[in-house]
Design an enzyme around this catalytic site. Structure first.
Site, mmCIF file in Angstrom:
data_model
loop_
_atom_site.group_PDB
_atom_site.id
_atom_site.type_symbol
_atom_site.label_atom_id
_atom_site.label_comp_id
_atom_site.label_asym_id
_atom_site.label_seq_id
_atom_site.Cartn_x
_atom_site.Cartn_y
_atom_site.Cartn_z
ATOM 1 N N GLU A 48 25.554 -115.790 -23.250
ATOM 2 C CA GLU A 48 25.197 -115.735 -24.670
ATOM 3 C C GLU A 48 24.577 -114.376 -24.990
ATOM 4 O OE1 GLU A 48 22.616 -118.945 -25.890
ATOM 5 O OE2 GLU A 48 22.827 -118.429 -28.012
ATOM 6 N N GLU A 196 25.521 -127.311 -30.985
ATOM 7 C CA GLU A 196 24.301 -128.066 -31.274
ATOM 8 C C GLU A 196 24.143 -128.295 -32.777
ATOM 9 O OE1 GLU A 196 20.860 -126.549 -29.098
ATOM 10 O OE2 GLU A 196 21.736 -127.234 -27.220
ATOM 11 N N GLU A 319 26.326 -126.979 -21.603
ATOM 12 C CA GLU A 319 25.030 -126.352 -21.281
ATOM 13 C C GLU A 319 24.268 -127.291 -20.360
ATOM 14 O OE1 GLU A 319 22.666 -124.714 -24.511
ATOM 15 O OE2 GLU A 319 24.497 -124.084 -25.560
HETATM 16 O O1 AHR Z 1 20.983 -121.754 -23.547
HETATM 17 C C1 AHR Z 1 20.001 -121.427 -24.484
HETATM 18 C C2 AHR Z 1 20.117 -122.225 -25.776
HETATM 19 O O2 AHR Z 1 19.903 -123.577 -25.506
HETATM 20 C C3 AHR Z 1 21.454 -122.209 -26.456
HETATM 21 O O3 AHR Z 1 21.622 -121.100 -27.264
HETATM 22 C C4 AHR Z 1 21.412 -123.449 -27.274
HETATM 23 O O4 AHR Z 1 22.694 -123.984 -27.523
HETATM 24 C C5 AHR Z 1 20.518 -124.382 -26.495
HETATM 25 O O5 AHR Z 1 19.561 -124.959 -27.287
#
Ligand code: AHR
Length: 515
Positions: A48, A196, A319
């Site tokens: 990210e 999310e 995730e």
């Molecule tokens: O991985 C870090 C963050 O965690 C991501 O950006 C989000 O999708 C999650 O809350």
């Protein structure tokens, strides 16, 4: 029996002059009942625009003194290639729902500078955009998982991005891609609509998201050979309403539903627990919280089974991993944390769970690949080190695209402390693409080795050969001063009189081929 009780029993037996020998844990691999293929994408990564996860950790730009190829660090890319990364998710996470892809194409010095509002409020140069991302995945030999912007984007923006990436026509957008240096379409393996949606992606309800998804997906058209698998952004933790509603309402328009679950030592977001220097109480709570992934997989799969009994849809855990308090003195928005032997066990326990659900779980992404949360690699300027988690991933490579084999454990003890209790041994087995049977074992007990008796009913076992990852301390980790402190060592055992006994060291991960 917990450690204390067993020690007391040992002492009493010794005092009574008895010879104490704990009965071994029986591990039986049923090669006659092969299960589903363990999709290699279960070993996916996540990169990210967050902290130094991309800028500095992976991308240094083509003019950097740090050796690089097309701006990507040679040392980091080389290490990631060696661990056979099958898939990379990009550009977020929360970042994805504020990312506008047109900011990241064309001459780099003309790209707009934005503020990364999610992660530390730092400047986002947009130096890494679509073309740079595909340079990275193509160098890694990995597939691409692109996360679209539903939060602040639109159906038009996402459909144009898909056309830009996948069209082989002479359309204006496809020609713009060619002008920017790429003739043939990019291969997008997966495309997610938002992230999310229940939180940073827009604070929606599952039904509101489902309405938006149905509308947007209608317009995401790609040539058949370039069509990505479409992903609906699902729930997290104990909330299965997203898997329920989305599998019911989207099943004709999606290839799968995502799910997020992070391991937090204390179970509390406010004070999560430290990455190093923790007590045994947080060792066991971390592993116990990791094992909750099993219930999450069961509950989400059951919710999906109601509407999709044919299991057409995948459950994509895009995730997962440990989330600790950030390291002191670092930017709180950068989510940088140290990575120890405990993290390697967390990774291995998750792999074992994902394998057991390979009929539904076909892709996952650990958060995140470099310098962020449970990272594979930590960098500092031109230096780089491999974490214990890196080694867990690399030891499990034979399981990529292997065929799951059921394992039965008998006489598996509980490791217990302060009211928490988890099974001592976790195991998984598979027949790999090289034809061999591989077995992975995790000993969660940080104090005691475990004796294991291995059997493959109907077959003679000669021995096992592979590697073990362990260390003296629960929080053993690699540093730039001692980058090899935690690394795998050879591990083997031979059968005696047709019986194979193996001692699995305390707090270890063992991966072996059965001979
Ligand atoms: O991985 C870090 C963050 O965690 C991501 O950006 C989000 O999708 C999650 O809350």
């Amino acid at each position: 029996m917990n450690y204390f009780k067993r020690s007391v029993l040992t002492l009493s037996l010794l005092a009574a002059g008895a010879v104490y020998a704990a009965e071994p844990v029986g591990v039986s691999i049923d090669t006659a009942k092969p299960g589903p293929v363990i999709n290699k994408d279960i070993y996916g990564q996540f990169a990210e625009h967050l902290g130094t996860g991309i800028y500095g950790g992976l991308w240094v730009g083509p003019n950097s003194k740090i050796p690089n190829t097309k701006g990507w660090r040679n040392d980091v890319v080389g290490a990631l290639k060696a661990m056979h990364v099958p898939l990379v998710r990009w550009p977020g996470g929360c970042f994805a729902d504020e990312y506008h892809w047109k900011d990241g194409i064309g001459a780099r010095d003309k790209r707009p500078v934005k503020v990364n509002t999610n992660w530390g409020g730092v400047e986002e140069s947009n130096a890494v955009g679509t073309h740079e991302f595909f340079d990275l995945v193509e160098m890694l030999g990995a597939d691409a998982y692109v996360n679209g912007n539903l939060g602040t984007g639109s159906a038009q923006e996402m459909s144009e991005w898909i056309e830009y990436m996948t069209s082989d026509s002479k359309s204006t957008l496809a020609n713009l891609r060619r002008k920017n240096g790429r003739d043939k379409p990019f291969k997008v393996a997966y495309f997610a609509i938002g992230n999310e949606a229940w939180g940073c992606g827009g604070n929606m309800s599952p039904d509101h998201y489902a309405d938006l998804y149905r509308n947007v997906e209608t317009f995401l058209r790609a040539p058949a050979q370039y069509r990505p698998k479409m992903i609906a952004s699902g729930g997290n933790d104990n909330d299965i309403s997203w898997s329920d509603v989305l599998s019911k309402r989207l099943k004709r328009q999606t290839d799968g539903i995502s799910f997020h679950y992070y391991t937090i030592p204390t179970g509390k977001w406010e004070v999560k627990g430290a990455a190093t220097g923790f007590a045994e109480k947080e060792w066991i709570s971390t592993l116990a919280n990791t094992l909750r992934m099993e219930q999450h997989m069961q509950r989400n799969a059951a919710a999906m089974d109601k509407h999709d009994p044919e299991k057409k849809l995948g459950l994509f855990v895009d995730e997962w991993g440990t989330w600790y308090d950030v390291e002191k003195g670092t930017n709180a928005g950068f989510l940088f944390q140290q990575n120890t032997l405990r993290d390697a066990l967390v990774a291995a326990l998750n792999f074992n769970i994902f394998h057991a659900h390979a009929d539904r779980v076909r892709m996952t992404n650990i958060a995140q690949m470099v310098n962020v949360l449970q990272a594979m690699i930590i960098t500092d300027k031109d230096k780089m080190l491999l974490t214990p988690t890196y080694h867990a991933f690399e030891m499990y490579v034979p399981f990529q695209n292997a065929t799951f084999l059921p394992v039965t454990l008998s006489n598996n003890r509980q490791y217990a402390l302060d009211g928490a209790s988890i099974p001592e041994i976790s195991a998984t087995a598979a027949r790999a693409t090289d034809g061999k049977v591989y077995l992975a074992l995790v000993n969660t007990n940080p104090r005691e080795a475990a004796d294991v008796a291995l059997a493959l009913p109907g077959q003679q076992v000669q021995g096992v050969r592979g590697r073990v990852l362990t260390a003296a301390a629960m929080d053993a980790h690699n540093t730039f001063a001692a980058p090899q402190a935690v690394k795998p060592a050879p591990f083997s055992a031979k059968a005696v009189d047709g019986k194979l006994s193996v001692q699995i060291p305390a707090k270890s991960v063992v991966v072996v081929a059965v001979e």
